[in-house]
Structure formats: structure tokens, C-alpha cells
Design a protein around this motif. Structure first.
Motif, PDB file in Angstrom:
ATOM      1  N   ASP A   8       2.730 -23.934 -10.634  1.00 18.13           N
ATOM      2  CA  ASP A   8       3.957 -23.876  -9.833  1.00 18.13           C
ATOM      3  C   ASP A   8       3.711 -23.460  -8.378  1.00 18.13           C
ATOM      4  O   ASP A   8       4.663 -23.249  -7.629  1.00 18.13           O
ATOM      5  N   ASN A   9       2.433 -23.308  -7.982  1.00 21.39           N
ATOM      6  CA  ASN A   9       2.076 -22.880  -6.620  1.00 21.39           C
ATOM      7  C   ASN A   9       2.731 -21.558  -6.244  1.00 21.39           C
ATOM      8  O   ASN A   9       3.309 -21.416  -5.169  1.00 21.39           O
ATOM      9  N   ARG A  10       2.633 -20.596  -7.131  1.00 22.98           N
ATOM     10  CA  ARG A  10       3.239 -19.273  -6.907  1.00 22.98           C
ATOM     11  C   ARG A  10       2.177 -18.177  -6.887  1.00 22.98           C
ATOM     12  O   ARG A  10       1.159 -18.272  -7.556  1.00 22.98           O
ATOM     13  N   PHE A  11       2.481 -17.142  -6.129  1.00 24.33           N
ATOM     14  CA  PHE A  11       1.651 -15.940  -6.141  1.00 24.33           C
ATOM     15  C   PHE A  11       2.014 -15.093  -7.349  1.00 24.33           C
ATOM     16  O   PHE A  11       3.150 -15.113  -7.808  1.00 24.33           O
ATOM     17  N   ILE A  12       1.052 -14.327  -7.826  1.00 28.00           N
ATOM     18  CA  ILE A  12       1.284 -13.366  -8.901  1.00 28.00           C
ATOM     19  C   ILE A  12       1.371 -11.987  -8.266  1.00 28.00           C
ATOM     20  O   ILE A  12       0.517 -11.611  -7.456  1.00 28.00           O
ATOM     21  N   LEU A  13       2.383 -11.232  -8.626  1.00 29.34           N
ATOM     22  CA  LEU A  13       2.559  -9.865  -8.169  1.00 29.34           C
ATOM     23  C   LEU A  13       2.142  -8.951  -9.312  1.00 29.34           C
ATOM     24  O   LEU A  13       2.639  -9.083 -10.431  1.00 29.34           O
ATOM     25  N   THR A  14       1.212  -8.022  -9.043  1.00 23.77           N
ATOM     26  CA  THR A  14       0.681  -7.191 -10.121  1.00 23.77           C
ATOM     27  C   THR A  14       0.382  -5.773  -9.640  1.00 23.77           C
ATOM     28  O   THR A  14       0.201  -5.533  -8.447  1.00 23.77           O
ATOM     29  N   HIS A  15       0.312  -4.852 -10.593  1.00 21.43           N
ATOM     30  CA  HIS A  15      -0.164  -3.487 -10.365  1.00 21.43           C
ATOM     31  C   HIS A  15      -1.548  -3.310 -10.989  1.00 21.43           C
ATOM     32  O   HIS A  15      -2.118  -2.238 -10.936  1.00 21.43           O
ATOM     33  N   ASP A  16      -2.082  -4.350 -11.610  1.00 18.76           N
ATOM     34  CA  ASP A  16      -3.341  -4.299 -12.352  1.00 18.76           C
ATOM     35  C   ASP A  16      -4.514  -4.605 -11.419  1.00 18.76           C
ATOM     36  O   ASP A  16      -4.725  -5.755 -11.032  1.00 18.76           O
ATOM     37  N   ALA A  17      -5.295  -3.587 -11.079  1.00 16.27           N
ATOM     38  CA  ALA A  17      -6.408  -3.753 -10.147  1.00 16.27           C
ATOM     39  C   ALA A  17      -7.468  -4.709 -10.677  1.00 16.27           C
ATOM     40  O   ALA A  17      -8.115  -5.408  -9.907  1.00 16.27           O
ATOM     41  N   MET A  28     -11.310 -18.578 -12.226  1.00 20.02           N
ATOM     42  CA  MET A  28     -10.074 -19.206 -12.692  1.00 20.02           C
ATOM     43  C   MET A  28      -9.274 -19.689 -11.486  1.00 20.02           C
ATOM     44  O   MET A  28      -9.216 -18.991 -10.473  1.00 20.02           O
ATOM     45  N   PRO A  29      -8.665 -20.841 -11.565  1.00 13.69           N
ATOM     46  CA  PRO A  29      -7.843 -21.284 -10.441  1.00 13.69           C
ATOM     47  C   PRO A  29      -6.589 -20.417 -10.311  1.00 13.69           C
ATOM     48  O   PRO A  29      -5.988 -20.030 -11.309  1.00 13.69           O
ATOM     49  N   PHE A  30      -6.246 -20.076  -9.077  1.00 11.56           N
ATOM     50  CA  PHE A  30      -5.028 -19.311  -8.835  1.00 11.56           C
ATOM     51  C   PHE A  30      -4.496 -19.679  -7.468  1.00 11.56           C
ATOM     52  O   PHE A  30      -5.252 -20.095  -6.586  1.00 11.56           O
ATOM     53  N   HIS A  31      -3.211 -19.552  -7.303  1.00 11.09           N
ATOM     54  CA  HIS A  31      -2.599 -19.852  -6.002  1.00 11.09           C
ATOM     55  C   HIS A  31      -2.725 -18.642  -5.086  1.00 11.09           C
ATOM     56  O   HIS A  31      -3.125 -18.764  -3.943  1.00 11.09           O
ATOM     57  N   GLY A  32      -2.388 -17.474  -5.578  1.00 12.24           N
ATOM     58  CA  GLY A  32      -2.495 -16.247  -4.801  1.00 12.24           C
ATOM     59  C   GLY A  32      -2.112 -15.046  -5.640  1.00 12.24           C
ATOM     60  O   GLY A  32      -1.384 -15.172  -6.621  1.00 12.24           O
ATOM     61  N   ILE A  33      -2.624 -13.886  -5.248  1.00 13.71           N
ATOM     62  CA  ILE A  33      -2.347 -12.644  -5.969  1.00 13.71           C
ATOM     63  C   ILE A  33      -1.963 -11.576  -4.962  1.00 13.71           C
ATOM     64  O   ILE A  33      -2.651 -11.387  -3.949  1.00 13.71           O
ATOM     65  N   ILE A  34      -0.869 -10.893  -5.232  1.00 11.59           N
ATOM     66  CA  ILE A  34      -0.454  -9.738  -4.441  1.00 11.59           C
ATOM     67  C   ILE A  34      -0.558  -8.524  -5.356  1.00 11.59           C
ATOM     68  O   ILE A  34       0.100  -8.461  -6.392  1.00 11.59           O
ATOM     69  N   TYR A  35      -1.406  -7.597  -4.966  1.00  7.24           N
ATOM     70  CA  TYR A  35      -1.628  -6.384  -5.744  1.00  7.24           C
ATOM     71  C   TYR A  35      -0.946  -5.228  -5.025  1.00  7.24           C
ATOM     72  O   TYR A  35      -1.305  -4.879  -3.903  1.00  7.24           O
ATOM     73  N   LEU A  36       0.066  -4.669  -5.675  1.00  9.14           N
ATOM     74  CA  LEU A  36       0.727  -3.468  -5.153  1.00  9.14           C
ATOM     75  C   LEU A  36       0.056  -2.276  -5.815  1.00  9.14           C
ATOM     76  O   LEU A  36       0.147  -2.102  -7.031  1.00  9.14           O
ATOM     77  N   ARG A  37      -0.645  -1.505  -5.019  1.00 10.76           N
ATOM     78  CA  ARG A  37      -1.381  -0.376  -5.590  1.00 10.76           C
ATOM     79  C   ARG A  37      -0.420   0.606  -6.231  1.00 10.76           C
ATOM     80  O   ARG A  37       0.518   1.066  -5.599  1.00 10.76           O
ATOM     81  N   PRO A  38      -0.652   0.897  -7.497  1.00  7.77           N
ATOM     82  CA  PRO A  38       0.249   1.812  -8.208  1.00  7.77           C
ATOM     83  C   PRO A  38      -0.082   3.265  -7.909  1.00  7.77           C
ATOM     84  O   PRO A  38      -0.979   3.575  -7.147  1.00  7.77           O
ATOM     85  N   GLY A  39       0.620   4.101  -8.543  1.00 10.53           N
ATOM     86  CA  GLY A  39       0.453   5.540  -8.425  1.00 10.53           C
ATOM     87  C   GLY A  39       1.699   6.161  -9.028  1.00 10.53           C
ATOM     88  O   GLY A  39       2.472   5.489  -9.698  1.00 10.53           O
ATOM     89  N   ASN A  40       1.876   7.392  -8.801  1.00  9.90           N
ATOM     90  CA  ASN A  40       3.095   8.045  -9.284  1.00  9.90           C
ATOM     91  C   ASN A  40       4.208   7.725  -8.302  1.00  9.90           C
ATOM     92  O   ASN A  40       4.536   8.518  -7.428  1.00  9.90           O
ATOM     93  N   ARG A  41       4.750   6.535  -8.461  1.00 10.56           N
ATOM     94  CA  ARG A  41       5.733   6.047  -7.500  1.00 10.56           C
ATOM     95  C   ARG A  41       7.023   5.697  -8.208  1.00 10.56           C
ATOM     96  O   ARG A  41       7.016   5.163  -9.313  1.00 10.56           O
ATOM     97  N   LEU A  42       8.097   5.982  -7.536  1.00 11.95           N
ATOM     98  CA  LEU A  42       9.418   5.639  -8.054  1.00 11.95           C
ATOM     99  C   LEU A  42       9.676   4.151  -7.842  1.00 11.95           C
ATOM    100  O   LEU A  42       9.139   3.549  -6.905  1.00 11.95           O
ATOM    101  N   PRO A  43      10.502   3.546  -8.684  1.00  9.77           N
ATOM    102  CA  PRO A  43      10.838   2.135  -8.494  1.00  9.77           C
ATOM    103  C   PRO A  43      11.360   1.846  -7.086  1.00  9.77           C
ATOM    104  O   PRO A  43      11.058   0.800  -6.506  1.00  9.77           O
ATOM    105  N   GLU A  44      12.124   2.778  -6.524  1.00  8.68           N
ATOM    106  CA  GLU A  44      12.667   2.592  -5.182  1.00  8.68           C
ATOM    107  C   GLU A  44      11.552   2.456  -4.139  1.00  8.68           C
ATOM    108  O   GLU A  44      11.689   1.727  -3.157  1.00  8.68           O
ATOM    109  N   GLU A  45      10.444   3.165  -4.346  1.00  7.48           N
ATOM    110  CA  GLU A  45       9.315   3.082  -3.419  1.00  7.48           C
ATOM    111  C   GLU A  45       8.623   1.721  -3.520  1.00  7.48           C
ATOM    112  O   GLU A  45       8.215   1.148  -2.509  1.00  7.48           O
TER     113      GLU A  45
END
Length: 81
Positions: A8-17, A28-45
Motif C-alpha cells: 500500500d506504499n505506507r510507512f509503519i509507525l512503531t515503538h519496537d527498536a 525485507m522490502p518496506f516503504h518506510g518505518i517511523i520509530y517513536l522512541r518509547p519510554g515512560n511516556r503518557l499517550p498525550e506525549e
């Protein structure tokens, strides 16, 4: 999930390093990956990070790996290395 995002030509959003590492190492073929570094963070953050990331003037391209946390964005394109 990864195969569908690629089709679908979409990026994957993940917290998995390890996700990006595995995809690149296993070539593996992929369109793009966005990694949001996790931590003790609230959903609002996390939502605030997504809003800020969306407001950035970034040329999102196939094969990008983006790491974002606390206002810092690092982008690489392993296909170009």
C-alpha cells in the motif's frame, strides 16, 4: 503488517527498536518505518510527538527509517548506503 504496508506504499509507525533492524538485516522490502522512541511516556506525549513530526517539512521517501523523540528527528535510508 509489513507486507501490506509495502503493498500500500505506507510507512509503519512503531515503538519496537528491533523492527527496523530486522527488516533491514533480513532485506525485507518496506516503504518506510517511523520509530517513536518509547519510554515512560503518557499517550498525550506520544500524540504531541506525532503532531510535531507531521508539521516538519520532511521529504518522505521510499526506504526511509526515521527515529523521533523529544523533538529530535534522525533519518536514514539504508537502501542508499
Amino acid at each position: 503488517m509489513r507486507a501490506r504496508a509495502f503493498t500500500d506504499n505506507r510507512f509503519i509507525l512503531t515503538h519496537d527498536a528491533d523492527f527496523g533492524k530486522l527488516v533491514v538485516l533480513m532485506k525485507m522490502p518496506f516503504h518506510g518505518i517511523i520509530y517513536l522512541r518509547p519510554g515512560n511516556r503518557l499517550p498525550e506525549e506520544v500524540i504531541a510527538d506525532l503532531v510535531e513530526l507531521k508539521s516538519r517539512d520532511v521529504q518522505w521517501e521510499r526506504g526511509m527509517l526515521a527515529v523521533f523523540r523529544n523533538g529530535r528527528l534522525r533519518i536514514s535510508n539504508p537502501a542508499m548506503n
